[in-house]
Scaffold this motif. Structure first.
Motif, mmCIF file in Angstrom:
data_model
loop_
_atom_site.group_PDB
_atom_site.id
_atom_site.type_symbol
_atom_site.label_atom_id
_atom_site.label_comp_id
_atom_site.label_asym_id
_atom_site.label_seq_id
_atom_site.Cartn_x
_atom_site.Cartn_y
_atom_site.Cartn_z
ATOM 1 N N LEU A 48 -36.101 15.661 38.064
ATOM 2 C CA LEU A 48 -36.497 16.946 38.618
ATOM 3 C C LEU A 48 -35.281 17.855 38.753
ATOM 4 O O LEU A 48 -34.232 17.422 39.203
ATOM 5 C CB LEU A 48 -37.118 16.764 40.007
ATOM 6 N N ASP A 49 -35.465 19.119 38.394
ATOM 7 C CA ASP A 49 -34.392 20.074 38.626
ATOM 8 C C ASP A 49 -34.719 20.889 39.881
ATOM 9 O O ASP A 49 -35.748 20.679 40.529
ATOM 10 C CB ASP A 49 -34.146 20.956 37.401
ATOM 11 N N ASP A 50 -33.849 21.823 40.228
ATOM 12 C CA ASP A 50 -34.044 22.617 41.444
ATOM 13 C C ASP A 50 -35.337 23.429 41.397
ATOM 14 O O ASP A 50 -36.006 23.608 42.411
ATOM 15 C CB ASP A 50 -32.851 23.550 41.672
ATOM 16 N N THR A 51 -35.702 23.921 40.228
ATOM 17 C CA THR A 51 -36.940 24.700 40.093
ATOM 18 C C THR A 51 -38.164 23.819 40.350
ATOM 19 O O THR A 51 -39.088 24.233 41.053
ATOM 20 C CB THR A 51 -37.018 25.346 38.688
ATOM 21 N N ASP A 52 -38.157 22.611 39.802
ATOM 22 C CA ASP A 52 -39.268 21.682 40.057
ATOM 23 C C ASP A 52 -39.375 21.361 41.548
ATOM 24 O O ASP A 52 -40.474 21.344 42.107
ATOM 25 C CB ASP A 52 -39.076 20.370 39.281
ATOM 26 N N ARG A 53 -38.245 21.124 42.175
ATOM 27 C CA ARG A 53 -38.246 20.810 43.610
ATOM 28 C C ARG A 53 -38.779 21.981 44.430
ATOM 29 O O ARG A 53 -39.562 21.801 45.358
ATOM 30 C CB ARG A 53 -36.837 20.430 44.077
ATOM 31 N N ALA B 115 -46.657 32.052 33.998
ATOM 32 C CA ALA B 115 -46.626 31.193 32.809
ATOM 33 C C ALA B 115 -45.657 30.022 32.987
ATOM 34 O O ALA B 115 -45.970 28.874 32.657
ATOM 35 C CB ALA B 115 -46.256 32.000 31.567
ATOM 36 N N THR B 116 -44.486 30.317 33.529
ATOM 37 C CA THR B 116 -43.494 29.258 33.764
ATOM 38 C C THR B 116 -44.032 28.260 34.790
ATOM 39 O O THR B 116 -43.886 27.045 34.623
ATOM 40 C CB THR B 116 -42.162 29.850 34.253
ATOM 41 N N CYS B 117 -44.649 28.776 35.849
ATOM 42 C CA CYS B 117 -45.215 27.904 36.874
ATOM 43 C C CYS B 117 -46.267 26.992 36.271
ATOM 44 O O CYS B 117 -46.272 25.779 36.521
ATOM 45 C CB CYS B 117 -45.821 28.761 37.992
ATOM 46 N N TRP B 118 -47.147 27.553 35.478
ATOM 47 C CA TRP B 118 -48.210 26.766 34.850
ATOM 48 C C TRP B 118 -47.614 25.670 33.960
ATOM 49 O O TRP B 118 -48.033 24.521 34.016
ATOM 50 C CB TRP B 118 -49.130 27.683 34.041
ATOM 51 N N ARG B 119 -46.616 26.015 33.140
ATOM 52 C CA ARG B 119 -45.976 25.028 32.262
ATOM 53 C C ARG B 119 -45.308 23.922 33.079
ATOM 54 O O ARG B 119 -45.399 22.741 32.735
ATOM 55 C CB ARG B 119 -44.953 25.707 31.337
ATOM 56 N N ARG B 120 -44.628 24.307 34.147
ATOM 57 C CA ARG B 120 -43.958 23.314 35.011
ATOM 58 C C ARG B 120 -44.985 22.380 35.660
ATOM 59 O O ARG B 120 -44.768 21.180 35.739
ATOM 60 C CB ARG B 120 -43.129 24.005 36.095
ATOM 61 N N LEU B 121 -46.086 22.938 36.148
ATOM 62 C CA LEU B 121 -47.140 22.113 36.749
ATOM 63 C C LEU B 121 -47.706 21.132 35.726
ATOM 64 O O LEU B 121 -47.923 19.953 36.029
ATOM 65 C CB LEU B 121 -48.261 22.983 37.326
ATOM 66 N N GLU B 122 -47.955 21.612 34.523
ATOM 67 C CA GLU B 122 -48.458 20.749 33.452
ATOM 68 C C GLU B 122 -47.480 19.614 33.157
ATOM 69 O O GLU B 122 -47.875 18.462 32.987
ATOM 70 C CB GLU B 122 -48.716 21.560 32.171
ATOM 71 N N LYS B 123 -46.193 19.963 33.099
ATOM 72 C CA LYS B 123 -45.150 18.955 32.840
ATOM 73 C C LYS B 123 -45.115 17.917 33.962
ATOM 74 O O LYS B 123 -45.042 16.704 33.709
ATOM 75 C CB LYS B 123 -43.784 19.635 32.693
#
Length: 151
Positions: free
Chosen positions: A2-7, A33-41
């Motif tokens: 996890l990076d800082d953005t994921d946290r 869009a970035t949030c959606w991609r991160r959630l999917e990941k």
């Protein structure tokens, strides 16, 4: 992993799981869009397994919660499987956990009052298979109940 953005995203999700993707993105400082991609990941990696409602059983009239700790008679090879299968069938059992050590299984049981708990205990719990010993702990107060992690 996890990076800082994921946290940051996970902290916001834990704080308010009902947020839509655009509101979650705004709070986490991301584009939708970035949030959606991160959630999917995070879902694909198994970090996020579900979004769920947390129900306050007391608000629905269940005033009694008891944690029952069981030691099973392990002379029967299928003792665990048969006990767990039967325990799943008791509607008032809201949690089942297995352990290594002196305690084999813990069931969390709810009831509207002590009279109902006594009925559940006698008719449904004591009839579960392969019980060698039971210890009951009645919940008095929940001091901390958090699914949050130190992210």
């Amino acid at each position: 992993m996890l990076d800082d953005t994921d946290r940051r995203l996970l902290r916001q999700l834990l704080a308010e799981p009902s947020l839509g993707t655009s509101d979650l993105a705004e709070r986490a400082g991301l584009t939708t869009a970035t949030c959606w991609r991160r959630l999917e990941k995070l879902q694909a990696a198994g970090v996020i397994t579900a979004r769920q409602a947390v129900i306050d059983w007391r608000a629905l009239g269940y005033a009694v919660e008891v944690s029952l700790r069981f030691t099973l008679d392990k002379t029967e090879p299928r003792a665990f499987d048969e006990f767990l299968e039967a325990a799943r069938q008791v509607p008032e059992v809201i949690g089942i956990e297995t352990f290594l050590g002196r305690v084999d299984v813990r069931l969390n049981v709810i009831a509207r009052d002590m009279a109902q708990y006594q009925e559940i205990y006698r008719r449904r719990i004591l009839t579960l298979p392969h019980i060698a010993d039971i210890e009951a702990l009645m919940l008095i107060a929940t001091i901390k109940d958090s699914a949050g992690l130190p992210l």
